[in-house]
Design a protein around this motif. Structure first.
Motif, PDB file in Angstrom:
ATOM      1  N   ASP A   1      -2.761  -4.336   0.223  1.00 34.09           N
ATOM      2  CA  ASP A   1      -1.377  -4.127   0.619  1.00 34.09           C
ATOM      3  C   ASP A   1      -0.771  -3.010  -0.215  1.00 34.09           C
ATOM      4  O   ASP A   1      -1.105  -2.839  -1.389  1.00 34.09           O
ATOM      5  N   LYS A   2       0.131  -2.256   0.395  1.00 31.83           N
ATOM      6  CA  LYS A   2       0.841  -1.198  -0.326  1.00 31.83           C
ATOM      7  C   LYS A   2       2.009  -1.825  -1.077  1.00 31.83           C
ATOM      8  O   LYS A   2       2.668  -2.730  -0.576  1.00 31.83           O
ATOM      9  N   VAL A   3       2.264  -1.348  -2.262  1.00 30.07           N
ATOM     10  CA  VAL A   3       3.356  -1.848  -3.088  1.00 30.07           C
ATOM     11  C   VAL A   3       4.301  -0.700  -3.381  1.00 30.07           C
ATOM     12  O   VAL A   3       3.867   0.397  -3.729  1.00 30.07           O
ATOM     13  N   CYS A   4       5.584  -0.959  -3.225  1.00 32.35           N
ATOM     14  CA  CYS A   4       6.598   0.050  -3.516  1.00 32.35           C
ATOM     15  C   CYS A   4       7.483  -0.478  -4.637  1.00 32.35           C
ATOM     16  O   CYS A   4       8.073  -1.551  -4.496  1.00 32.35           O
ATOM     17  N   PRO A   5       7.599   0.244  -5.751  1.00 33.69           N
ATOM     18  CA  PRO A   5       8.348  -0.249  -6.905  1.00 33.69           C
ATOM     19  C   PRO A   5       9.856  -0.005  -6.817  1.00 33.69           C
ATOM     20  O   PRO A   5      10.506   0.215  -7.823  1.00 33.69           O
ATOM     21  N   ALA A   6      10.421  -0.002  -5.602  1.00 34.38           N
ATOM     22  CA  ALA A   6      11.855   0.267  -5.447  1.00 34.38           C
ATOM     23  C   ALA A   6      12.358  -0.353  -4.152  1.00 34.38           C
ATOM     24  O   ALA A   6      11.587  -0.628  -3.244  1.00 34.38           O
ATOM     25  N   ASP A   7      13.665  -0.588  -4.080  1.00 32.09           N
ATOM     26  CA  ASP A   7      14.283  -0.988  -2.820  1.00 32.09           C
ATOM     27  C   ASP A   7      14.378   0.257  -1.952  1.00 32.09           C
ATOM     28  O   ASP A   7      14.675   1.340  -2.448  1.00 32.09           O
ATOM     29  N   CYS A   8      14.115   0.106  -0.652  1.00 30.24           N
ATOM     30  CA  CYS A   8      14.086   1.263   0.245  1.00 30.24           C
ATOM     31  C   CYS A   8      14.782   0.956   1.565  1.00 30.24           C
ATOM     32  O   CYS A   8      14.779  -0.182   2.024  1.00 30.24           O
TER      33      CYS A   8
END
Length: 79
Positions: free
Chosen positions: A26-33
């Motif tokens: 799974d891709k992980v994004c370290p911010a709210d987008c």
């Protein structure tokens, strides 16, 4: 290119992409987008307590005259 969360700033546009390869993770994004294009399924159980992953849609469906409200427009947001 992988970026740490502290390298992102409000207003940045990023591409998350799809999991690829034999051991696709799974891709992980370290911010709210705010999702601008495409759709995704987001696992938010840690934040919301819901066990069901949430379907997210792009904000292009939103009325351009309407102000973004995180609670009302959470289906456009990745947390």
């Amino acid at each position: 290119e992988l970026l740490p969360g502290e390298a992102l700033f409000p207003g940045d546009i990023i591409s998350i992409g799809r999991p690829t390869g034999a051991n696709a993770e799974d891709k992980v994004c370290p911010a709210d987008c705010l999702l601008l294009a495409g759709t995704c399924i987001a696992e938010e159980a840690v934040l919301t307590g819901e066990s069901t992953p949430q379907w997210k849609v792009p904000a292009c469906d939103m009325d351009p005259k309407e102000h973004l409200n995180i609670k009302l427009h959470k289906n456009y947001m990745l947390f």
